[in-house]
Design an enzyme around this catalytic site. Sequence first.
Site, PDB file in Angstrom:
ATOM      1  N   TYR A   1      23.022  50.425  94.249  1.00  0.00           N
ATOM      2  CA  TYR A   1      23.533  50.877  92.948  1.00  0.00           C
ATOM      3  C   TYR A   1      22.462  51.676  92.214  1.00  0.00           C
ATOM      4  O   TYR A   1      22.710  52.798  91.742  1.00  0.00           O
ATOM      5  CB  TYR A   1      23.976  49.666  92.115  1.00  0.00           C
ATOM      6  CG  TYR A   1      24.177  49.983  90.647  1.00  0.00           C
ATOM      7  CD1 TYR A   1      25.235  50.781  90.226  1.00  0.00           C
ATOM      8  CD2 TYR A   1      23.299  49.489  89.677  1.00  0.00           C
ATOM      9  CE1 TYR A   1      25.414  51.085  88.879  1.00  0.00           C
ATOM     10  CE2 TYR A   1      23.476  49.784  88.333  1.00  0.00           C
ATOM     11  CZ  TYR A   1      24.529  50.577  87.934  1.00  0.00           C
ATOM     12  OH  TYR A   1      24.706  50.880  86.608  1.00  0.00           O
TER      13      TYR A   1
ATOM     14  N   ASP B   1      18.778  50.509  83.525  1.00  0.00           N
ATOM     15  CA  ASP B   1      17.454  49.870  83.583  1.00  0.00           C
ATOM     16  C   ASP B   1      17.083  49.508  85.027  1.00  0.00           C
ATOM     17  O   ASP B   1      15.912  49.327  85.343  1.00  0.00           O
ATOM     18  CB  ASP B   1      17.442  48.597  82.720  1.00  0.00           C
ATOM     19  CG  ASP B   1      18.566  47.635  83.069  1.00  0.00           C
ATOM     20  OD1 ASP B   1      19.703  48.101  83.272  1.00  0.00           O
ATOM     21  OD2 ASP B   1      18.317  46.417  83.151  1.00  0.00           O
TER      22      ASP B   1
END
Length: 289
Positions: free
Chosen positions: A123, A100
Amino acid sequence: MRTLLIGANGQLGQELRQVYADHDLVPVTRADLEITDWKHTEEVLDRNVPDLILNTAAYHRVDECEEFPAKAYEVNALAVRQLAQWARAHGAILVYFSTDYVFDGCLRRPYTEADPPAPLSAYAVSKLAGEYFIRAIHDRHVIIRTCGLYGIAGSSGKGGNFVETMLRLATEGKEIRVVDDQVLTPTSAKELARKVRQLVETGAYGLYHMTNNGACSWYEFAAAIFELSGLTPRLEPTTSAAFGARANRPAYSVLDNANLRSLGLDDLRDWRDALKEYLEERTHMVLSG
Ligand SMILES: NC(=O)c1ccc[n+]([C@@H]2O[C@H](COP(=O)([O-])OP(=O)(O)OC[C@H]3O[C@@H](n4cnc5c(N)ncnc54)[C@H](OP(=O)(O)O)[C@@H]3O)[C@@H](O)[C@H]2O)c1
């Protein structure tokens, strides 16, 4: 169908292991296979010749990735590129798990697969790069973006999971501060694993959002864990700014399982119901030793 499960000891990996127990399954842990060692990975692939590769391996300590972006890129993108190249050459299906966090949270309504990503952290960029490598290389892919995973095994890469961390903190008697300005959908790794198999078995490819339904802040998630466990620790809301984590995270990263719904497969439960089941299963495991 021979299935190679990479990251078999991880939180999602252990659930997938159970879901695929009746398959010709080859579960590999990091001790068996380091995916950034391409020569060895290729040997393992050539030896097993899987028809389906489930890659759950990730470097996903989100704050650490800010310090080691090259490592994040190696595990989450470059190694995945190699897997995609092998899968294309051998006609295998490749399943990759993304996040997400590819969104920046500005939309403030659930994100569908058609919404453009805007990652905020190293990330998230590395995971999105992994997605793009797969899409550029190999048609027979399933990319699954999920969110806020918790499973009985605990996330090995993150040293536990949020539910276990909260339960542990509750026993320590200190005040617990949790951010209430990041909204997500906590997702049961067990339910996700079942849905992964169902989706793969339809023969559909592409990008899928796959989370439980509903939404809450991390603070509300913590409050629900305590309420459902009958615990009453001192729980206080805080803000992301006060918490001061190294990596930026989206303030809102609820995913709409739109593509799954279009296949008639979005029957994942409300996050609270899935959490209740997890806590019951956990209690049962503790009681039965
Ligand atoms: N956890 C979440 O909240 C969340 C949210 C969104 C998306 N995701 C994605 O979902 C997937 C599964 O997450 P998870 O919570 O199940 O993670 P996890 O528990 O950390 O499992 C990942 C597994 O991959 C292994 N692994 C890590 N680096 C590896 C490498 N370089 N080579 C080979 N194996 C390696 C780990 O082994 P070691 O433990 O021995 O290192 C671990 O067994 C990941 O792709 C993650 O990015 C997770």
